[in-house]
Write a protein that holds these residues in place. Structure first.
Motif, PDB file in Angstrom:
ATOM      1  N   GLY A 292       5.408  -1.102   3.689  1.00 21.91           N
ATOM      2  CA  GLY A 292       6.527  -0.616   4.482  1.00 21.91           C
ATOM      3  C   GLY A 292       6.857   0.825   4.190  1.00 21.91           C
ATOM      4  N   GLY A 293       8.163   1.127   4.156  1.00 19.56           N
ATOM      5  CA  GLY A 293       8.621   2.496   4.001  1.00 19.56           C
ATOM      6  C   GLY A 293       8.199   3.166   2.720  1.00 19.56           C
ATOM      7  N   GLU A 294       7.785   2.362   1.716  1.00 17.59           N
ATOM      8  CA  GLU A 294       7.328   2.975   0.462  1.00 17.59           C
ATOM      9  C   GLU A 294       6.081   3.823   0.665  1.00 17.59           C
ATOM     10  N   ALA A 295       5.385   3.634   1.808  1.00 16.65           N
ATOM     11  CA  ALA A 295       4.195   4.441   2.089  1.00 16.65           C
ATOM     12  C   ALA A 295       4.558   5.923   2.133  1.00 16.65           C
ATOM     13  N   LEU A 296       5.715   6.247   2.708  1.00 17.00           N
ATOM     14  CA  LEU A 296       6.128   7.651   2.789  1.00 17.00           C
ATOM     15  C   LEU A 296       6.420   8.206   1.395  1.00 17.00           C
ATOM     16  N   ASP A 297       7.088   7.413   0.564  1.00 15.60           N
ATOM     17  CA  ASP A 297       7.361   7.858  -0.810  1.00 15.60           C
ATOM     18  C   ASP A 297       6.055   8.067  -1.572  1.00 15.60           C
ATOM     19  N   MET A 298       5.096   7.170  -1.333  1.00 17.50           N
ATOM     20  CA  MET A 298       3.798   7.292  -1.998  1.00 17.50           C
ATOM     21  C   MET A 298       3.087   8.573  -1.546  1.00 17.50           C
ATOM     22  N   LEU A 299       3.107   8.848  -0.245  1.00 20.03           N
ATOM     23  CA  LEU A 299       2.464  10.059   0.267  1.00 20.03           C
ATOM     24  C   LEU A 299       3.117  11.312  -0.313  1.00 20.03           C
ATOM     25  N   GLN A 300       4.447  11.299  -0.397  1.00 21.20           N
ATOM     26  CA  GLN A 300       5.140  12.468  -0.942  1.00 21.20           C
ATOM     27  C   GLN A 300       4.827  12.650  -2.423  1.00 21.20           C
ATOM     28  N   ALA A 301       4.682  11.533  -3.143  1.00 23.58           N
ATOM     29  CA  ALA A 301       4.298  11.625  -4.555  1.00 23.58           C
ATOM     30  C   ALA A 301       2.901  12.225  -4.690  1.00 23.58           C
ATOM     31  N   MET A 302       1.976  11.783  -3.835  1.00 26.57           N
ATOM     32  CA  MET A 302       0.616  12.320  -3.863  1.00 26.57           C
ATOM     33  C   MET A 302       0.607  13.810  -3.558  1.00 26.57           C
ATOM     34  N   ASN A 303       1.547  14.256  -2.735  1.00 26.56           N
ATOM     35  CA  ASN A 303       1.591  15.657  -2.319  1.00 26.56           C
ATOM     36  C   ASN A 303       2.373  16.545  -3.280  1.00 26.56           C
ATOM     37  N   THR A 304       2.987  15.946  -4.293  1.00 32.38           N
ATOM     38  CA  THR A 304       3.826  16.739  -5.204  1.00 32.38           C
ATOM     39  C   THR A 304       3.364  16.611  -6.646  1.00 32.38           C
ATOM     40  N   GLY A 305       2.059  16.659  -6.828  1.00 32.04           N
ATOM     41  CA  GLY A 305       1.534  16.742  -8.181  1.00 32.04           C
ATOM     42  C   GLY A 305       1.076  15.450  -8.804  1.00 32.04           C
ATOM     43  N   HIS A 306       1.250  14.308  -8.123  1.00 28.77           N
ATOM     44  CA  HIS A 306       0.807  13.043  -8.701  1.00 28.77           C
ATOM     45  C   HIS A 306      -0.559  12.671  -8.134  1.00 28.77           C
ATOM     46  N   ASP A 307      -1.536  13.505  -8.438  1.00 32.23           N
ATOM     47  CA  ASP A 307      -2.898  13.245  -7.989  1.00 32.23           C
ATOM     48  C   ASP A 307      -3.478  12.048  -8.731  1.00 32.23           C
ATOM     49  N   GLY A 308      -4.507  11.476  -8.149  1.00 27.83           N
ATOM     50  CA  GLY A 308      -5.179  10.356  -8.798  1.00 27.83           C
ATOM     51  C   GLY A 308      -4.503   9.036  -8.558  1.00 27.83           C
ATOM     52  N   SER A 309      -3.610   8.969  -7.560  1.00 30.45           N
ATOM     53  CA  SER A 309      -2.915   7.716  -7.267  1.00 30.45           C
ATOM     54  C   SER A 309      -3.836   6.770  -6.507  1.00 30.45           C
ATOM     55  N   LEU A 310      -3.597   5.467  -6.701  1.00 34.77           N
ATOM     56  CA  LEU A 310      -4.392   4.431  -6.055  1.00 34.77           C
ATOM     57  C   LEU A 310      -3.465   3.415  -5.407  1.00 34.77           C
ATOM     58  N   THR A 311      -3.874   2.898  -4.245  1.00 37.61           N
ATOM     59  CA  THR A 311      -3.106   1.830  -3.610  1.00 37.61           C
ATOM     60  C   THR A 311      -4.014   1.075  -2.649  1.00 37.61           C
ATOM     61  N   THR A 312      -3.511  -0.030  -2.114  1.00 36.55           N
ATOM     62  CA  THR A 312      -4.247  -0.781  -1.097  1.00 36.55           C
ATOM     63  C   THR A 312      -3.376  -0.924   0.143  1.00 36.55           C
ATOM     64  N   ALA A 313      -4.027  -1.200   1.285  1.00 33.35           N
ATOM     65  CA  ALA A 313      -3.315  -1.402   2.546  1.00 33.35           C
ATOM     66  C   ALA A 313      -4.117  -2.373   3.404  1.00 33.35           C
ATOM     67  N   HIS A 314      -3.419  -3.168   4.183  1.00 36.20           N
ATOM     68  CA  HIS A 314      -4.077  -4.102   5.102  1.00 36.20           C
ATOM     69  C   HIS A 314      -4.538  -3.343   6.344  1.00 36.20           C
ATOM     70  N   ALA A 315      -5.838  -3.302   6.569  1.00 40.62           N
ATOM     71  CA  ALA A 315      -6.388  -2.678   7.778  1.00 40.62           C
ATOM     72  C   ALA A 315      -7.858  -3.077   7.889  1.00 40.62           C
ATOM     73  N   ASN A 316      -8.372  -3.050   9.108  1.00 42.40           N
ATOM     74  CA  ASN A 316      -9.735  -3.519   9.352  1.00 42.40           C
ATOM     75  C   ASN A 316     -10.781  -2.414   9.400  1.00 42.40           C
ATOM     76  N   SER A 317     -10.351  -1.153   9.309  1.00 36.43           N
ATOM     77  CA  SER A 317     -11.290  -0.033   9.297  1.00 36.43           C
ATOM     78  C   SER A 317     -10.571   1.172   8.701  1.00 36.43           C
ATOM     79  N   PRO A 318     -11.309   2.193   8.267  1.00 41.12           N
ATOM     80  CA  PRO A 318     -10.642   3.391   7.748  1.00 41.12           C
ATOM     81  C   PRO A 318      -9.703   4.027   8.763  1.00 41.12           C
ATOM     82  N   ARG A 319     -10.099   4.072  10.032  1.00 36.09           N
ATOM     83  CA  ARG A 319      -9.232   4.648  11.048  1.00 36.09           C
ATOM     84  C   ARG A 319      -7.969   3.806  11.226  1.00 36.09           C
ATOM     85  N   ASP A 320      -8.125   2.480  11.184  1.00 36.98           N
ATOM     86  CA  ASP A 320      -6.957   1.598  11.264  1.00 36.98           C
ATOM     87  C   ASP A 320      -6.037   1.823  10.067  1.00 36.98           C
TER      88      ASP A 320
END
Length: 447
Positions: A292-320
C-alpha cells in the motif's frame, strides 16, 4: 459403548475410534485443568495421562492402531489437530483448509487434496484459536480475518464466517527449517550461476532491488537468498507483517506490524515501521512486501541515501511491477502527479527481479530487468536476463533456457567501483560491438 464411563472390550474391528478419541481427549483436558503441568513437561504429562486413560478402557487395539490413536490425541491437545502431521511433513510447503472436509497441500509445486478431515466447523475454529491466542490476536464476526505465525515461523492466514461463506478457512505457508542457499537454487534450475553472481554483485554494490512475483512464486525465498549477500558489517532493519525472513547476519533489527486492539486502536502498520526505520540508522532496509502507501515511503527512503534496500511486490511481470508501485504510491494519499511518482520510481529502483511459478510447479527467475530511467512520461526498462520457454515435455515439464539478452546494464560502472569486474560473456556479449553499454534516451541521474 459410551464415552462417559469405562469402555468395554469390544472386537477391535468394531471399536468406534472417534468415541474413544473423544474420551481420551476429555481425560487429558480434565487432567490439564485440575493439575496444570509446567510448559516444558506438558507432553510428558499428557502421555502419562493418556496411558492411564487408555488402560481404563480395557481395550486391546493393535499396536499400529493404538500408536496412531495416541498420536491423534496428542496432536489435538498439544499441536494443531488433524493438520499437525502435514505441518511436520518436510515435503509439504503449504497447507490449505477449505472447511472441515477439504484439506489441500502443496507438494513439489502441485496442489493435492488430502484425506485429512475435521469433525466440523467448530473443530476448525478451535485450531484457529489455538494458533492466534498465544499471539494476542483475535478473530470474530467483527474481525473475521487474521494473519499470524506458528512458533516455527510459518505464516498463517485465517478467515471465518460471515466472510468465509462455506466455513472457516486456514492457509499456512510453511517455514523452511533449512534456509535455501543460492547453490541450491542453481541446482534446482531457478537461476543460472551467472545470474546468481550478477545478483550478488548488485546487492553488495547497494543497488535497490524489487523482487516481483505472483502468490506462491517464491519471492520471500529469493529475498532470503539475496539478503544473504549483504556484508556482515552492515546494520539491517527488516519490516514484515509476519516475521518470515531468516537473516544470518548478526546486526539485524526485526520489526513486525501490530493489529489494532479490541477498541480498534494501537495498530502499527508497515508504513509506520518504514518511517520509524529511517530513524534507526539502517545501512539496509528490507521490507518483506509492499502492499500500500508504504511504497511511497520506501521509494523516498531509496532516494534519500538508503541505497541497497530490498523488497517484494505482487506482480506478474517487471512492467506490471512498475504499475503496481505507481498504484501503491498513489494509495499514500498525497496529491502527486503520476509523472512525479514515475520519476521517483525511475530514480529509486535499480533492478526488478521477476520470480515465477511455471505451469509444471517449478519456480524460476524469469526476468532480471534494469530500470533504466525515463523517456518522456514512460519509465524505460531493459531486460538483462530472461527465461525463454521453448516447449512442454511429455511429462508436462516446462522446457526452456535462462540466458542473457546481450545488453550490459547502465549501472555497470557502479558494480566495477564496488570491485566487481563482470565479464562481457556473462551478459551474452560475443563481440566488441556488444560490449558497449546500452544507452536508452533520457538517462537518469547518477547517485
Amino acid at each position: 459403548m459410551t464415552v462417559s464411563g469405562s469402555l468395554t472390550t469390544p472386537n477391535p474391528a468394531g471399536v468406534e475410534l472417534n468415541k474413544v478419541k473423544r474420551y481420551l481427549v476429555e481425560a487429558v483436558s480434565q487432567a490439564f485443568e485440575s493439575n496444570p503441568p509446567p510448559v516444558r513437561k506438558r507432553r510428558e504429562f499428557a502421555e502419562q495421562v493418556l496411558q492411564q486413560a487408555y488402560a481404563r478402557t480395557k481395550l486391546r487395539l493393535p499396536d499400529t492402531l493404538r500408536v496412531q490413536l495416541f498420536r491423534d490425541v496428542l496432536d489435538e491437545m498439544l499441536g494443531f489437530g488433524p493438520i499437525q502431521p502435514l505441518l511436520e511433513d518436510d515435503a509439504v510447503t503449504e497447507v490449505m483448509v477449505n472447511g472441515p472436509n477439504n484439506v489441500y497441500v502443496e507438494r513439489d509445486g502441485k496442489l493435492i487434496k488430502t484425506d485429512v478431515t475435521f469433525r466440523d466447523d467448530e473443530h476448525v475454529l478451535q485450531v484457529i484459536d489455538r494458533i492466534i491466542l498465544p499471539l494476542g490476536r483475535r478473530v470474530d464476526s467483527d474481525n473475521p480475518t487474521v494473519d499470524a505465525r506458528l512458533p516455527d515461523g510459518s505464516r498463517v492466514n485465517a478467515v471465518i464466517p460471515p466472510v468465509a461463506i462455506d466455513g472457516p478457512s486456514i492457509t499456512i505457508r510453511k517455514f523452511s527449517k533449512d534456509k535455501l542457499t543460492v547453490e541450491q537454487l542453481i541446482e534446482f534450475g531457478s537461476l543460472t550461476r551467472d545470474m546468481a553472481e550478477f545478483l550478488r554483485a548488485c546487492v553488495v554494490s547497494r543497488l535497490n532491488i524489487v523482487i516481483s512475483g505472483g502468490t506462491g512464486s517464491g519471492k520471500t525465498t529469493l529475498l532470503n537468498v539475496l539478503s544473504g549477500f549483504i556484508p556482515v558489517n552492515e546494520r539491517i532493519v527488516t519490516i514484515e507483517d509476519a516475521a518470515e525472513l531468516q537473516l544470518h547476519q548478526e546486526h539485524v533489527v526485526r520489526l513486525e506490524t501490530k493489529p489494532p486492539n479490541v477498541d480498534g486502536r494501537g495498530a502499527v502498520t508497515i508504513r509506520d515501521l518504514v518511517r520509524n526505520s529511517l530513524r534507526m540508522r539502517p545501512d539496509r532496509i528490507i521490507v518483506g512486501e509492499v502492499r500500500g502507501g508504504e511504497a511511497l515511503d520506501m521509494l523516498q527512503a531509496m532516494n534519500t541515501g538508503h541505497d541497497g534496500s530490498l523488497t517484494t511486490a505482487h506482480a506478474n511481470s517487471p512492467r506490471d511491477a512498475l504499475s503496481r508501485l505507481e498504484t501503491m504510491a498513489l494509495m499514500a494519499g498525497l496529491d502527486m502527479p503520476l509523472k512525479v511518482i514515475r520519476e521517483q520510481i525511475a530514480s529509486a529502483v535499480d533492478l526488478i527481479v521477476q520470480q515465477s511459478r511455471l505451469r509444471d510447479g517449478t519456480r524460476k527467475v524469469t526476468y532480471i530487468s534494469e530500470v533504466a530511467g525515463m523517456e518522456g512520461d514512460t519509465v524505460v526498462m531493459t531486460d538483462i536476463f530472461k527465461f525463454e520457454q521453448t516447449a512442454i515435455g511429455e511429462d508436462g515439464k516446462v522446457i526452456g533456457e535462462l540466458k542473457p539478452t546481450g545488453i550490459r546494464p547502465l549501472f555497470s560502472e557502479r558494480l566495477q567501483a564496488a570491485g566487481f569486474k563482470l565479464s562481457p560473456q556473462m551478459f551474452g556479449a560475443m563481440s566488441t560491438n556488444m560490449l558497449q553499454s546500452h544507452q536508452p534516451p533520457g538517462r537518469r541521474r547518477r547517485r
